[in-house]
Design an enzyme around this catalytic site. Sequence first.
Site, PDB file in Angstrom:
ATOM      1  N   ALA A  59       0.861  -1.299  -0.044  1.00  0.00           N
ATOM      2  CA  ALA A  59      -0.015   0.016   0.118  1.00  0.00           C
ATOM      3  C   ALA A  59       0.694   1.171   0.079  1.00  0.00           C
ATOM      4  O   ALA A  59       2.145   1.086   0.363  1.00  0.00           O
ATOM      5  CB  ALA A  59      -1.143   0.135   1.119  1.00  0.00           C
ATOM      6  N   THR A 100      -7.881   0.213   6.582  1.00  0.00           N
ATOM      7  CA  THR A 100      -7.384   0.970   7.704  1.00  0.00           C
ATOM      8  C   THR A 100      -8.512   1.611   8.490  1.00  0.00           C
ATOM      9  O   THR A 100      -9.457   1.836   8.015  1.00  0.00           O
ATOM     10  CB  THR A 100      -6.465   1.931   6.956  1.00  0.00           C
ATOM     11  OG1 THR A 100      -6.192   3.097   8.174  1.00  0.00           O
ATOM     12  CG2 THR A 100      -7.244   2.723   6.092  1.00  0.00           C
ATOM     13  N   TYR A 124      -5.132   9.581   1.907  1.00  0.00           N
ATOM     14  CA  TYR A 124      -4.947   7.997   2.244  1.00  0.00           C
ATOM     15  C   TYR A 124      -6.196   7.261   2.416  1.00  0.00           C
ATOM     16  O   TYR A 124      -6.465   6.163   1.776  1.00  0.00           O
ATOM     17  CB  TYR A 124      -3.966   8.031   3.074  1.00  0.00           C
ATOM     18  CG  TYR A 124      -3.677   6.728   3.959  1.00  0.00           C
ATOM     19  CD1 TYR A 124      -2.933   5.768   3.210  1.00  0.00           C
ATOM     20  CD2 TYR A 124      -4.224   6.320   5.085  1.00  0.00           C
ATOM     21  CE1 TYR A 124      -2.794   4.588   3.708  1.00  0.00           C
ATOM     22  CE2 TYR A 124      -4.064   4.992   5.746  1.00  0.00           C
ATOM     23  CZ  TYR A 124      -3.236   4.157   5.082  1.00  0.00           C
ATOM     24  OH  TYR A 124      -3.036   2.778   5.594  1.00  0.00           O
ATOM     25  N   LYS A 128      -7.813   4.103   0.219  1.00  0.00           N
ATOM     26  CA  LYS A 128      -8.046   3.037   1.016  1.00  0.00           C
ATOM     27  C   LYS A 128      -9.504   2.585   0.778  1.00  0.00           C
ATOM     28  O   LYS A 128      -9.792   1.299   0.505  1.00  0.00           O
ATOM     29  CB  LYS A 128      -7.516   2.897   2.079  1.00  0.00           C
ATOM     30  CG  LYS A 128      -6.016   3.078   2.386  1.00  0.00           C
ATOM     31  CD  LYS A 128      -5.236   1.748   1.958  1.00  0.00           C
ATOM     32  CE  LYS A 128      -5.409   0.617   2.720  1.00  0.00           C
ATOM     33  NZ  LYS A 128      -4.583  -0.567   2.015  1.00  0.00           N
ATOM     34  N   TRP A 149      -2.498   1.332  13.504  1.00  0.00           N
ATOM     35  CA  TRP A 149      -1.582   1.594  14.307  1.00  0.00           C
ATOM     36  C   TRP A 149      -0.514   0.835  14.107  1.00  0.00           C
ATOM     37  O   TRP A 149      -0.185   0.168  15.173  1.00  0.00           O
ATOM     38  CB  TRP A 149      -2.000   2.246  15.424  1.00  0.00           C
ATOM     39  CG  TRP A 149      -3.001   3.261  16.013  1.00  0.00           C
ATOM     40  CD1 TRP A 149      -3.772   4.115  14.864  1.00  0.00           C
ATOM     41  CD2 TRP A 149      -3.018   4.062  17.174  1.00  0.00           C
ATOM     42  NE1 TRP A 149      -4.353   4.837  15.606  1.00  0.00           N
ATOM     43  CE2 TRP A 149      -3.798   4.938  16.753  1.00  0.00           C
ATOM     44  CE3 TRP A 149      -2.302   3.777  18.242  1.00  0.00           C
ATOM     45  CZ2 TRP A 149      -4.473   5.998  17.729  1.00  0.00           C
ATOM     46  CZ3 TRP A 149      -2.882   5.063  19.495  1.00  0.00           C
ATOM     47  CH2 TRP A 149      -3.876   5.788  19.091  1.00  0.00           C
TER      48      TRP A 149
HETATM   49  N1  LIG Z   1       1.255   1.259   9.010  1.00  0.00           N
HETATM   50  C1  LIG Z   1       0.020   1.353   9.700  1.00  0.00           C
HETATM   51  O1  LIG Z   1      -0.150   1.945  10.629  1.00  0.00           O
HETATM   52  C2  LIG Z   1      -1.307   0.901   8.843  1.00  0.00           C
HETATM   53  C3  LIG Z   1      -2.460   1.190   9.707  1.00  0.00           C
HETATM   54  C4  LIG Z   1      -3.573   0.714   9.295  1.00  0.00           C
HETATM   55  C5  LIG Z   1      -3.709   0.019   8.192  1.00  0.00           C
HETATM   56  N2  LIG Z   1      -2.428  -0.449   7.526  1.00  0.00           N
HETATM   57  C6  LIG Z   1      -2.729  -1.043   6.111  1.00  0.00           C
HETATM   58  O2  LIG Z   1      -1.888  -2.397   6.479  1.00  0.00           O
HETATM   59  C7  LIG Z   1      -1.116  -2.919   5.336  1.00  0.00           C
HETATM   60  C8  LIG Z   1       0.088  -3.074   5.579  1.00  0.00           C
HETATM   61  O3  LIG Z   1       0.777  -1.881   5.970  1.00  0.00           O
HETATM   62  P1  LIG Z   1       2.350  -1.971   6.475  1.00  0.00           P
HETATM   63  O4  LIG Z   1       2.470  -1.068   7.417  1.00  0.00           O
HETATM   64  O5  LIG Z   1       2.887  -3.211   6.546  1.00  0.00           O
HETATM   65  O6  LIG Z   1       2.898  -0.922   5.226  1.00  0.00           O
HETATM   66  P2  LIG Z   1       4.499  -0.540   4.996  1.00  0.00           P
HETATM   67  O7  LIG Z   1       5.388  -1.256   6.098  1.00  0.00           O
HETATM   68  O8  LIG Z   1       4.498   0.849   4.681  1.00  0.00           O
HETATM   69  O9  LIG Z   1       4.854  -1.278   3.601  1.00  0.00           O
HETATM   70  C9  LIG Z   1       4.454  -1.010   2.259  1.00  0.00           C
HETATM   71  C10 LIG Z   1       4.463  -1.981   1.498  1.00  0.00           C
HETATM   72  O10 LIG Z   1       3.863  -1.656   0.197  1.00  0.00           O
HETATM   73  C11 LIG Z   1       4.749  -1.811  -0.829  1.00  0.00           C
HETATM   74  N3  LIG Z   1       4.522  -0.801  -1.829  1.00  0.00           N
HETATM   75  C12 LIG Z   1       4.471   0.634  -1.689  1.00  0.00           C
HETATM   76  N4  LIG Z   1       4.773   1.115  -2.705  1.00  0.00           N
HETATM   77  C13 LIG Z   1       4.450   0.107  -3.711  1.00  0.00           C
HETATM   78  C14 LIG Z   1       4.374   0.189  -5.182  1.00  0.00           C
HETATM   79  N5  LIG Z   1       4.333   1.322  -5.789  1.00  0.00           N
HETATM   80  N6  LIG Z   1       4.310  -0.923  -5.781  1.00  0.00           N
HETATM   81  C15 LIG Z   1       4.611  -2.180  -5.010  1.00  0.00           C
HETATM   82  N7  LIG Z   1       4.544  -2.375  -3.804  1.00  0.00           N
HETATM   83  C16 LIG Z   1       4.677  -1.066  -3.006  1.00  0.00           C
HETATM   84  C17 LIG Z   1       6.078  -1.848  -0.338  1.00  0.00           C
HETATM   85  O11 LIG Z   1       6.832  -2.501  -1.179  1.00  0.00           O
HETATM   86  P3  LIG Z   1       8.232  -3.334  -0.897  1.00  0.00           P
HETATM   87  O12 LIG Z   1       8.051  -4.602  -0.168  1.00  0.00           O
HETATM   88  O13 LIG Z   1       8.787  -3.585  -2.185  1.00  0.00           O
HETATM   89  O14 LIG Z   1       9.006  -2.427  -0.109  1.00  0.00           O
HETATM   90  C18 LIG Z   1       5.738  -2.529   1.099  1.00  0.00           C
HETATM   91  O15 LIG Z   1       5.788  -3.893   0.964  1.00  0.00           O
HETATM   92  C19 LIG Z   1      -1.436  -1.568   4.025  1.00  0.00           C
HETATM   93  O16 LIG Z   1      -2.719  -2.043   3.450  1.00  0.00           O
HETATM   94  C20 LIG Z   1      -1.994  -0.392   5.115  1.00  0.00           C
HETATM   95  O17 LIG Z   1      -2.858   0.217   4.300  1.00  0.00           O
HETATM   96  C21 LIG Z   1      -1.374   0.243   7.823  1.00  0.00           C
END
Ligand SMILES: NC(=O)c1ccc[n+]([C@@H]2O[C@H](COP(=O)([O-])OP(=O)(O)OC[C@H]3O[C@@H](n4cnc5c(N)ncnc54)[C@H](OP(=O)(O)O)[C@@H]3O)[C@@H](O)[C@H]2O)c1
Length: 286
Positions: A59, A100, A124, A128, A149
């Site tokens: 994402a 999210t 964002y 989503k 979070w």
């Molecule tokens: N972080 C939060 O606090 C949070 C909160 C609520 C929901 N979420 C949701 O949980 C899920 C996982 O989030 P996370 O925290 O694990 O995210 P993250 O650590 O920011 O990692 C983002 C991932 O997305 C990939 N990505 C980003 N841009 C891309 C592109 N252009 N093409 C292909 N892949 C791309 C990255 O690729 P690479 O593997 O190549 O680096 C990485 O694997 C997401 O759906 C997010 O919306 C997150």
Amino acid sequence: MNILVIGRNGQVAQALQHALGTLGRLHILGSDQLDLAYPERIAEQVRAIAPDLIINAAAHTAVDQAENEPELAFAINATAPGIFAEEAARLGVPLIHYSTDYVFDGSKTGPYTEDDTPNPLGVYGHSKLAGEQAIAAVGGQHLILRTSWVYSTHGRNFLLTMQRLLQEKPELRIVADQIGAPTWAGTIADSTRQLIERWQAGQAGAWGVYHLTAQGETSWFGFAQAIGEQLKAQGKLCANLLPIPSSEYPTPARRPLNSRLDCSRLQREWNVSQPDWHQALIDCLK
Ligand SMILES: NC(=O)c1ccc[n+]([C@@H]2O[C@H](COP(=O)([O-])OP(=O)(O)OC[C@H]3O[C@@H](n4cnc5c(N)ncnc54)[C@H](OP(=O)(O)O)[C@@H]3O)[C@@H](O)[C@H]2O)c1
């Protein structure tokens, strides 16, 4: 079973690679192999793998940056998930996708349920939500797991930032009026594994949108306090913490004040539940 995981280095993507290895053969696609900024390239890659299950852990998660690049955020967070859903439906396999708490505006008094109407505050959250709608519109087997979070011992997140700043600074001012559940990526991956096991065993619940966070609630200030307690227990330095309102920490994107998600539907439908956020933090740090 061939499991396609989109995302290699992300917090959830890494935790999934750790948790799912015994369930089947994992095909990992990082952004270097499949850049979701160009969604038209997705179908070909998915068809070449012909997976039995697709998990999208990728994402555009830079909430403030998304305000300045809405087209990119929508390509990655909305268009791409819709194509994964189309490809999953074409193959007749399920899609697991993460969403999210930021689909909500945070104005509700209690925890949000899946029946509450989304109203995102920023790009964002809008992107989503559009991704959720694109997946639902395809109508195939899907799980949209809304979490909140997210932190882990890897990547960029509040836990790692606090561990560093708490040891570097004498005093830190942390937002205390945003309430939610810090959720360890390991918890998300573990619950995902249980969902897959239920499906494999013919015990699947209904497909659709579910809330999946750690249990309990706190503020960013409370989360920082808990991280500080763990540092102190290891005899490390820890800054003095001061609670502040969100108004004293302005950001380009507005955040919901109430991020609490009611996860009881996942427990009822799939018999999958999560630990308390504080216990999960201790487990993560172990
Ligand atoms: N972080 C939060 O606090 C949070 C909160 C609520 C929901 N979420 C949701 O949980 C899920 C996982 O989030 P996370 O925290 O694990 O995210 P993250 O650590 O920011 O990692 C983002 C991932 O997305 C990939 N990505 C980003 N841009 C891309 C592109 N252009 N093409 C292909 N892949 C791309 C990255 O690729 P690479 O593997 O190549 O680096 C990485 O694997 C997401 O759906 C997010 O919306 C997150």
